[in-house]
Design an enzyme around this catalytic site. Structure first.
Site, PDB file in Angstrom:
ATOM      1  N   GLN A 194       0.832  -1.192   0.000  1.00  0.00           N
ATOM      2  CA  GLN A 194       0.000   0.000   0.000  1.00  0.00           C
ATOM      3  C   GLN A 194       0.868   1.243   0.000  1.00  0.00           C
ATOM      4  OE1 GLN A 194      -1.952   0.950   3.802  1.00  0.00           O
ATOM      5  NE2 GLN A 194      -1.855  -1.244   4.216  1.00  0.00           N
TER       6      GLN A 194
ATOM      7  N   SER B 106       4.593  -1.392   3.704  1.00  0.00           N
ATOM      8  CA  SER B 106       5.060  -2.711   4.138  1.00  0.00           C
ATOM      9  C   SER B 106       5.277  -3.612   2.929  1.00  0.00           C
ATOM     10  CB  SER B 106       4.043  -3.358   5.074  1.00  0.00           C
ATOM     11  OG  SER B 106       3.958  -2.591   6.246  1.00  0.00           O
TER      12      SER B 106
ATOM     13  N   SER C 288       0.641   6.481   3.173  1.00  0.00           N
ATOM     14  CA  SER C 288       1.226   7.562   3.962  1.00  0.00           C
ATOM     15  C   SER C 288       2.316   8.290   3.189  1.00  0.00           C
ATOM     16  CB  SER C 288       1.834   6.995   5.237  1.00  0.00           C
ATOM     17  OG  SER C 288       0.846   6.399   6.022  1.00  0.00           O
TER      18      SER C 288
ATOM     19  N   GLU D 131      -9.732  -2.587   6.681  1.00  0.00           N
ATOM     20  CA  GLU D 131      -8.505  -2.846   7.417  1.00  0.00           C
ATOM     21  C   GLU D 131      -8.772  -2.877   8.922  1.00  0.00           C
ATOM     22  OE1 GLU D 131      -5.430   0.064   6.683  1.00  0.00           O
ATOM     23  OE2 GLU D 131      -3.885  -1.404   7.170  1.00  0.00           O
TER      24      GLU D 131
ATOM     25  N   ASN E 133      -4.198   4.429  17.043  1.00  0.00           N
ATOM     26  CA  ASN E 133      -5.324   4.256  17.961  1.00  0.00           C
ATOM     27  C   ASN E 133      -5.856   5.594  18.476  1.00  0.00           C
ATOM     28  OD1 ASN E 133      -4.886   1.601  17.478  1.00  0.00           O
ATOM     29  ND2 ASN E 133      -4.715   0.989  19.632  1.00  0.00           N
ATOM     30  N   GLU E 134      -4.997   6.607  18.500  1.00  0.00           N
ATOM     31  CA  GLU E 134      -5.479   7.936  18.910  1.00  0.00           C
ATOM     32  C   GLU E 134      -6.515   8.445  17.905  1.00  0.00           C
ATOM     33  OE1 GLU E 134      -2.280   6.958  19.028  1.00  0.00           O
ATOM     34  OE2 GLU E 134      -2.212   6.905  21.224  1.00  0.00           O
TER      35      GLU E 134
END
Lengths: 342, 388
Positions: free
Chosen positions: B127, B162, B130, B245, B371-372
């Site tokens: 992917q 990745s 980012s 995801e 997670n934030e």
């Protein structure tokens, strides 16, 4: 494999939620402190809620423990201060099974309440106005008239619980079950009570998260609603996640037949998960309310104190943890993928 | 009957079929890390074997190499997959993320072109989400795709991709409208990593393997037919992909249940170190993985009856990533001085797998949206709290 609410169950949840929110707003809790609202109790009975687990032939709704679990969860959301679990969840199916039809009618119609005296609950809620007691022991289950009971008042931190130490001189009442059947019934009473208490804890957690969320939307500091601050958002999101992952654990316990080999561990898991979610929601909510949450003026305390009370009932943390431990750490335990369902 | 928590005979037969195939085919030895060239090749061979057996992506339609399984069957498949300790899926970006996205947004031609080689391991996807200045803030994307006739000219940089070092293709969002800001004017493109002008620079992860990469695009020509969805629709497609995801597909419960099972075994084998804290952590691992499993079946049942998964997917992501980290942390504590030993050291407990797993678990709360960010999503979309 089907693990979801049916349309009937969704309707039940919606109906129960509307009923409880309408009939039992916080103002009612404040008026009731220390007492029992007979008017509200009659309305609960009129809704048919007390007969959920009784067969239709005897005037009940003939539904199952999942339905009652959903109802009790909604009762917990408003911190309903009435002994629904004891009557609808414990007394009614037991009386129906033992053919105690007179008492059963009284309970289902709301004209009489029964208490359950069980070793897992040292102090009994709302015993003063009960017309009878069901005494559960391992080897025998019996019904005693209220006159045969001696009550000593004890105080709970929860102002909406009216607790007594209950004793009786001798076994004057009627034995309805003895021997193995009584042992089996005593276990089932415990299982149902623990599952329903877990459901009430889920509801209490949901109620506190809702309450704290509403407060965070309106309470302003530094010129903004406090709910716009990330620190607070994260507290509430954490409480929400914990609750979301406790709910299916409780529903699974309610859906398992009492004869399933895994019932005890499923119930232990349910009680622990719901208890954790509720304690966490209480601590989160008081943090969101700040100093106000530490006062009697905020309604939060009714919910919070009920959580503390229910934590220790029908098997406390230690009790359920050791049941889990025996299962998980046993030699050859069925752990790992593919073992959750039968 | 809405609550029937037992498997049907058909589901039991399906489980038996998967179990038998896995018993025959799962490599007896653990494969090398898929972040190494050798490991990647061996994992690709495993993907091909899975595909030959018809098990590559069981929920896909048969036309694309699947077997049309429903979500409960998928969960059963995953349980048997992890039960057999089958290798990690090197194809996961493709089969779990891009695959469902293509099924929802792709043209018939795109599905026919991309899904079969994705299923059989011929084309492995990375992917390209980012960027150096747009990690969790994906709307800040700057990499450009300028339309010139029947193709785009792509330039810019992506990061944290990745397995891009060994992968064949990448998917990502690029700014097709230079005047646009934030999440408007982005398009979703599929780009071969072998294309002229693409440079992949490996980044070593904590374990020293080149698991991540930066991808540089220097005037790369990409046909317009490689755009998924409409021009400018990239953001909403990317959000749907991110939902897959965070939701069910990326992390099935079985994976964590296997970890919890191994943790119980580790605890029993380290009786001398069995502190009350260790015991509590082991019991918690069982409870949490069981709760995760129950929650997944609960969600799967609802999805099968027509419900849609919403921002609850964010709850999932927080729950599994933090549970996984806790379990591995507990294992590290139980191993004491042996915790530092790497794979290949004779004294390493479980051949260093806990250490690998611990490092990997640290990434869980970061990838797929930190997670934030997930907590903000829950607070704003599930609870309705105001945006800051």
């Amino acid at each position: 494999m089907e693990f979801r609410l049916s349309q009937d169950q969704k309707d039940l949840v919606e109906g129960a939620a509307a009923f409880f929110v309408g009939e039992c707003p916080p103002a009612v809790l404040r008026r009731l402190e220390g007492g029992m609202c007979e008017e509200l109790w009659s309305k609960v009975a009129q809704m048919g809620f007390l007969g959920i687990l009784a067969p239709e032939e005897v005037g009940g709704l003939g539904l199952d423990l999942i339905d009652l679990t959903l109802l009790v969860e909604q009762a917990g959301r408003v911190a309903l201060p009435l002994p629904v679990v004891e009557n609808a969840g414990l007394a009614v199916p037991l009386l129906a099974q033992c053919g105690e039809s007179e008492l059963l009618d009284k309970v289902m119609s709301g004209s009489g309440r029964v208490i359950v005296v069980h070793p897992a609950v040292p102090f009994v809620n709302h015993a003063e106005q009960a017309c009878a007691a069901i005494i559960c022991k391992r080897e025998r289950i019996g019904v005693l008239p209220a006159a045969a009971l001696r009550l000593e008042k004890v105080n709970s931190i929860d102002p909406l619980r009216s607790l007594s130490r209950v004793s009786y001189d001798a076994w004057h009442g009627k034995e309805v079950l003895v021997g193995e059947a009584a042992g089996e019934m005593e276990k089932q009473v415990f299982t149902r009570a623990a599952v329903l208490t877990a459901a009430e804890l889920l509801g209490l957690a949901a109620g506190m998260i809702e309450m704290a969320t509403e407060y965070a939307k309106t309470r302003e500091q530094f010129g903004k609603p406090i709910g716009s601050f990330q620190a607070l958002k994260h507290h509430l999101a954490n409480a929400f996640v914990k609750l979301e992952f406790a709910r299916p654990v409780v529903y699974r316990a309610a859906a398992l037949s009492p004869q399933t080999s895994k019932i005890d561990v499923a119930v232990a898991h349910a009680k622990l998960a719901a208890g954790d979610a509720a304690c966490f929601a209480a601590e989160t909510a008081i943090q969101v309310f700040g100093g106000m949450g530490y006062t009697y003026e905020a309604d939060l305390h009714f919910w919070m104190k009920r959580v503390w009370a229910l934590q220790g009932l029908w098997g406390d943390r230690d009790f359920h943890t050791s049941r889990l431990e025996r299962y998980v750490l046993a030699d050859g335990a069925a752990l790992g993928p593919g073992q959750t369902f039968e | 009957m809405s609550f029937d928590l037992t498997y049907t005979d058909r589901q039991k037969a399906f489980r038996a079929e998967v179990r038998a195939w896995m018993a025959e085919n799962v490599p007896g030895q653990r494969l090398p890390s898929l972040d190494t060239a050798e490991g990647f090749a061996q994992h690709r061979a495993w993907e091909r074997r899975l595909h030959a057996g018809g098990w590559s992506m069981v929920t896909w339609p048969r036309d694309y190499g699947g077997r049309g399984c429903d979500l409960i069957e998928w969960l059963i498949f995953e349980e048997e997959y992890y039960r057999a300790e089958a290798p990690l899926r090197v194809s996961q970006n493709g089969i779990f993320l891009l695959g469902p996205t293509l099924m929802e947004f792709g043209t018939p031609e795109q599905k026919a072109r991309f899904l079969p080689p994705m299923a059989n391991g011929d084309e492995i996807w990375a992917q390209a989400w980012s960027e150096p200045n747009a990690g969790s803030d994906m709307a800040a994307i700057r990499a450009r795709a300028v339309r010139e006739g029947d193709h785009y000219v792509v330039s810019g940089q992506k990061i944290w991709s990745s397995r891009a070092v060994f992968a064949d293709w990448c998917f990502g969002i690029f700014r097709t409208d230079p005047a646009s800001r934030r999440h408007k004017g982005l398009s979703f493109l599929l780009i071969p990593l072998s294309a002229k002008g693409v440079t992949v620079r490996p980044i070593e992860q904590l374990d020293g393997d080149p698991g991540f990469a930066e991808i540089f695009f220097d005037d790369v020509k990409v046909p317009v037919g490689n755009r998924l969805g409409a021009e400018g629709q990239g953001w909403s497609i990317a959000m749907a992909t991110a939902g897959f995801e965070r939701g069910l597909m990326l992390r099935s419960p079985a994976r964590f249940q296997k970890t919890a099972e191994r943790l119980v075994a580790l605890y029993k084998s380290r009786a001398d170190r069995a502190t009350p804290e260790a015991k509590a952590a082991v019991l918690r691992a069982w409870q949490e993985t069981e709760a995760y499993c129950l929650n997944t079946y609960y969600t799967a049942s609802r999805l099968m009856s027509g419900a849609a998964i919403g921002p609850e997917a964010s709850c999932n992501k927080i729950f599994w990533s933090e549970m996984d980290r806790r379990m591995h942390r507990a294992a590290m504590a139980l191993m004491g001085a042996f915790a530092e030993l790497e794979e290949g050291t004779p004294e390493a407990i479980d051949d260093g797998r806990w250490l690998d797993g611990y490092m990997f678990s640290l990434a869980g709360p970061i990838y797929a949206g930190t997670n934030e960010i997930q907590r903000n999503i829950i607070a704003e979309r599930c609870l309705g709290l105001p945006r800051s």
